[in-house]
Design an enzyme around this catalytic site. Structure first.
Site, mmCIF file in Angstrom:
data_model
loop_
_atom_site.group_PDB
_atom_site.id
_atom_site.type_symbol
_atom_site.label_atom_id
_atom_site.label_comp_id
_atom_site.label_asym_id
_atom_site.label_seq_id
_atom_site.Cartn_x
_atom_site.Cartn_y
_atom_site.Cartn_z
ATOM 1 N N ASP A 194 3.980 -7.625 0.091
ATOM 2 C CA ASP A 194 4.345 -7.977 -1.311
ATOM 3 C C ASP A 194 6.097 -7.994 -1.661
ATOM 4 O O ASP A 194 6.457 -8.578 -0.813
ATOM 5 C CB ASP A 194 3.508 -6.837 -2.113
ATOM 6 C CG ASP A 194 4.489 -5.694 -1.888
ATOM 7 O OD1 ASP A 194 5.451 -5.585 -1.178
ATOM 8 O OD2 ASP A 194 3.696 -4.882 -2.378
ATOM 9 N N ARG B 61 -1.268 -0.300 -11.629
ATOM 10 C CA ARG B 61 0.465 -0.089 -12.033
ATOM 11 C C ARG B 61 0.611 -1.512 -12.525
ATOM 12 O O ARG B 61 0.536 -2.214 -12.450
ATOM 13 C CB ARG B 61 1.112 0.218 -10.380
ATOM 14 C CG ARG B 61 2.489 -0.701 -10.057
ATOM 15 C CD ARG B 61 3.034 -0.154 -8.683
ATOM 16 N NE ARG B 61 2.261 -1.025 -7.849
ATOM 17 C CZ ARG B 61 2.899 -0.958 -6.998
ATOM 18 N NH1 ARG B 61 3.792 -0.627 -5.851
ATOM 19 N NH2 ARG B 61 2.886 -2.231 -5.794
#
Length: 547
Positions: free
Chosen positions: A456, A172
């Site tokens: 996150d 990603r």
């Protein structure tokens, strides 16, 4: 006359004393030339699409609504098209583990027993130059089986299992909005998305094909099918550039913005030769709802983030539409995150939390998802059991077309269908989590254990956005002990001051002084209280990120 040669990339803002080891292995002349081509060809379109985001947000502020696009109705009505068939390495995705690309995580994720590892250069990674470069090195070292790690604290050593047991990597890159200040062209930074994608693809595409896999990607923060079209054009150019067949790249798009939820079919259509699925990203999705409807009044006010479960009516509409869309078009539908960190010191609490994870994964498998995310290796067997029970020997359940699903546009933004209300404790939690996450991010950590969950950047985004929304909407608490108390900037500052004092007492003076706590506190208040709402907290945070 021939066209002038494009300007080359320059390395900027790198402290000579902090140059990452083996940087030259990554930044070869050939790799930099490839990045320069990506930048010259695609950054202008990236800039136009970012401007379009602002225009769309202004329209949402004016109308307080969204709808499926009338101009692309023909794509949705055409039942003949499908995405490309999944490659063998991505046919079975029943469990995926996520995490940053540090050396220990690289080994543990590949060894975890998950089918896929989302190797994250985005929300689970703070973009220090060290992280950007060493993450690239760690992935290549893993493919070449020359990676190991010894924990300096425990002395425990880590090494890769046999190749057949390793997870397939889906990388990603950063979202379109983030730049990479260390690589510039004529003084302009190169988009971080192109840096992360470009270095990984250029270094590993052929290597991965030789291993029987390929360059696979998760695409974050996508807001429209036009942004998906840009990615598709990047993929076509990149494959032609290095001489591998078109269609080798596979991309899974995170449907983690509210605008993308209205364009799922169009996104798959734009990427149809390279698409492999869509993913339901919970926290960023909620963040996007708050961001886009933040000044829409009481009907759009979200309660405490932990009160918004995946069974909320508007979240059910989102996930069921995602499964229906994916399977209609032959793509994988990947479910959301289980972020719980197992706690062996409290067996009773641990058992309850693991049961909650199992119930969540049972629901996803029962709804038709083909796989789901976990943040910790200990959760892999739990998620696998849920999907094994539904899939059996089948690699996925794309044949379940979910033709019973018929989601109307209004259902996706029916926030007022929730009965839960904002609470004072919810405000305290948002402030606490926000400060703790931002402090770690400023030290270069993107995946952070906070109060038993692996958090996150999406966690910090929803936390600060809810604070902004509650202040703007003048939320008044209703629960005992705080009934009638209004959420104001002064209240938020008071809660934040108490949180910072609690952290100082918890950490001790020496550890507190060694951290970046005051800066994190100040930054949270900035992005939570400024009238000029920052689109992403990582933008002002990146300006003060060292390294």
């Amino acid at each position: 006359m021939s066209a002038p040669a494009p300007s080359p990339l320059a390395l900027a803002h790198v402290d000579p004393a902090r140059v990452p080891a083996r940087q030259d292995e990554v930044l070869t002349d050939a790799a930099l030339a490839f990045l320069a081509e990506l930048h010259h060809r695609f950054t202008p379109r990236r800039d136009e699409l970012l401007a379009r985001r602002a225009e769309r947000r202004a329209e949402i502020a004016r109308t307080s609504t969204l709808d499926f696009l009338p101009e692309t109705a023909h794509i949705r009505a055409d039942d003949s098209w499908r995405v490309a068939e999944a490659p063998a390495a991505l046919t079975d995705r029943r469990v995926e583990i996520t995490g940053p690309t540090d050396r220990k995580m690289t080994i543990n994720a590949l060894n975890s027993g998950a089918k896929v590892w989302l190797a994250d250069f985005e929300d689970a990674s703070a973009p220090t130059w060290e992280n950007v470069i060493t993450g690239q090195l760690n992935l290549t070292d893993a493919y070449e089986r020359r990676i190991d790690f010894t924990d300096p604290r425990s002395g425990k050593s880590y090494a890769l299992k046999d190749a057949a047991e390793l997870a397939t990597v889906v990388m990603r890159p950063r979202g379109w909005h983030l730049d990479e200040r260390h690589l510039t062209v004529d003084g302009k930074p190169v988009p971080g998305a192109l840096v992360d994608f470009g270095l990984y693809f250029f270094r590993n595409a052929q290597r991965l094909l030789d291993l029987g896999k390929g360059p696979y990607f998760y695409l974050p923060k996508t807001e429209s099918h036009l942004e998906a079209r840009l990615w598709n054009d990047v993929f076509v150019f990149a494959q032609d550039y290095v001489g591998i067949p078109r269609g080798t790249v596979r991309a899974t798009v995170l449907i983690e913005t509210i605008t993308a939820a209205y364009e799922m079919e169009e996104i798959l259509y734009e990427l149809r030769d390279h698409a492999s699925g869509l993913n339901a990203g919970r926290w960023d999705y909620l963040f996007s709802i708050v961001k886009n409807f933040r000044d829409g009044g009481a009907k759009f006010v979200l309660p405490d983030r932990n009160a918004v479960t995946m069974t909320a009516p508007f979240m059910r509409a989102y996930t069921e539409l995602l499964v229906r869309t994916c399977h209609k078009r032959g793509a994988h539908a990947i479910g959301g995150m289980a972020a719980f960190i197992p706690n062996r010191r409290d067996p009773e609490a641990n058992e309850k939390a693991l049961a909650k994870v199992a119930n969540d994964k049972d629901r996803e498998a029962g709804d038709g998802f083909d796989g789901s995310w976990v943040a910790h290796p200990d959760l892999v067997p739990i998620a696998r059991a849920s999907f094994d029970a539904v899939l059996g020997d089948r690699p996925n359940q794309k044949e379940r077309l979910r033709e019973d699903v018929d989601v109307k546009a209004a259902a996706l933004i029916a926030i007022d269908s929730l009965e839960a209300k904002p609470t004072y404790q919810g405000l305290v939690d948002a402030v606490q989590v926000g400060i703790r996450y931002i402090e770690a991010w400023l030290r270069g950590l993107g995946a952070v254990a906070i109060f038993g969950l692996m958090e996150d950047a999406a966690t910090a985004e929803i936390s600060r956005s809810q604070i902004w929304q509650w202040v703007d909407a003048g939320v008044v608490f209703e629960e005992d002990g705080h009934a009638g108390e209004k959420v104001t900037a002064e209240l938020v500052r008071s809660v934040a001051a108490t949180a910072l004092a609690d952290i100082r007492a918890e950490a001790g003076e020496e550890a507190f002084a060694a951290g970046r706590w005051q800066q994190a506190h100040d930054l949270l208040l900035q992005v939570a209280l400024d009238a000029d709402y920052a689109d992403f907290l990582t933008l002002p945070a990146y300006a003060v990120l060292e390294g």
